[in-house]
Structures are given as C-alpha cells and as structure tokens.
Design a protein around this motif. Sequence first.
Motif: not given
Length: 293
Positions: A9-11, A64-65, A73-74, A81-83
């Motif tokens: 996810f971070t990538g 999502m936003v 920012d999440r 948590a939901d991605l």
Amino acid sequence: MAKRQDKLFTGLFDSYEGSREEEREILRQSGLFFDRDHLAHAFLLEGGRKRVRKVARALILRIMVDFGGVDRDRILSGSAADLFFEGEDKISIDRVRQLTALMYQKPIQGDYKVIFLEKADTMQGPAQNALLKSLEEPPGHVVWILGAGQRSKLLLTVQSRLRILSLGREDTAVDDPLALDLLGDLLTGKVEGIFLSKALLENWQEDYSALLDAWMYYLHEIMAYQSGSGELPGPISCRSNLIDLAQATNIDRISRALLSIEKTRQGLEKNWNPKLALEDLCLHLAGKQGVSI
C-alpha cells in the motif's frame, strides 16, 4: 498478511505529490469524472503500467476521500484501513480468495472498501473464476479496480462485469498523422472521410488495434484541451491538426466517439469481422449509423 498489505500500500503512494485539481483533470481526461450516484462497482483500466497507476490513484482518492469521507492524509500515508492493493507480478487464487473474503467486512474508516489489483491480467483461469463470483454480486460498499496491459488476457465473463477504460498501451505521445486525418474527416462529417475510410483502413489491416489506440489517444487529448487545460502534447508532427480538430468538435461528440470505439474494441475481441467492424465504426463516427455489427 497485514504487514504485506502495508508494504504494498505504501508503495502505491510513495513520493506522491498530486493535488486534487490534478487528480480531477486526470479523471476527466480518462472519461472517469462522475458523481457518487453513478459510481460503478468495478473498473478495468487497460494501458501502460504508469498510466494505469496514475489513473488508479486519482480514482481511489476520488472514491475514498470525496465520496467516502476518509481523510486524504490517511491514504497518502498508507494508513487507510479500507484500501487493499495487490501489485505482485502474479496474482494467485489464494490471494484472490483472501481479498474477496475481506470485501464482506464493513468499512472501518469511511463508506467504501477499494481493492486494487494492479496486474489483473496475470491471473490464471482459476483465479479469475474466483474473482468472477465476487464481481457478480459485490456488497454496495466495495469497489474493485483492475489494471491490465492487455484485457484480452481476462475472461470475457470477467470483462462483462467491469466498466472498461482504455488508457493507451504506451505512456508516450502517439504520432500518426494519417490516423488523425481520417479521424478528423469523420468527426467533422466530411464526405471525403466517409468514402476514403475503406481505402485508408488498408493501412492498418495487420493491426487494427494500433488505429483504435491512436484514435483513443487523440480523443483523450482533445477532451482534456476542451475541458480547459489549453494544452496538447508535443512535439508531434500533427500537433496543428490536432488543435484544429479540438476546436472543430465538442466534448459531447468526443465522448460519444470514445464509447463507440470502445464498443468496437470489445466486439473485435469477440471475433467480429475486423473489416466490417471498422467500416461500421467509421460510418458511426461520421454520424451516419450506429456500431451494430
């Protein structure tokens, strides 16, 4: 599994510096600018990997936003948590089952769960069949996003349950003056274009997909120009002709042309007669009849 998801996810958003304005423009150019009431439950983004990822990030943030109420920012920090993001070169049936099991859990931080399979066309038949069951009747809070370099590697039953966007196979400018000239004649209703189309199509008889890709590329660039960007790609030899066509058409005409080309591409993958399909498409682009083969 959680650690693996965090890493992947971070990538997805590493060093990402896009703005909301840029993301909206990306979606607009891709034909993906819509409101919450018209949100599809599953998308297929076909194209080069960089372009697929760029559009997917904009789409994820939009869902999502803007629609789901998650703090931006999440997502950018990798703590949404939901991605769920799968970016491996090969997606196994076990991984598909893990992700489909997650979709029945209600979202934790917002209104939607988004599952992004960046290389969905690497799935083998059993994995695709496992995914198919999830695409048929997904919960209302789940959105699937599939990326693919070649949609033809996906089962037609899977494709039929997706909103398909063709983003272009390459991330570089297309420079095909002949393809643009033919498109321009057809869209502006010139009789020459209608009568010459059959002869000109012989230039692409070995690879009709190259012609459709070029048309899709030019139409997306024109749509972006008409939406207010005021810019077109360069340097390309037919830049001035592209500008002329952008000024001679409107967004509604371009949008309908994109849908017609997309329908023809899907038909060719279902073994439509290529010559008849392309001739029929040319007539439709010129406003003479629909794509009905």
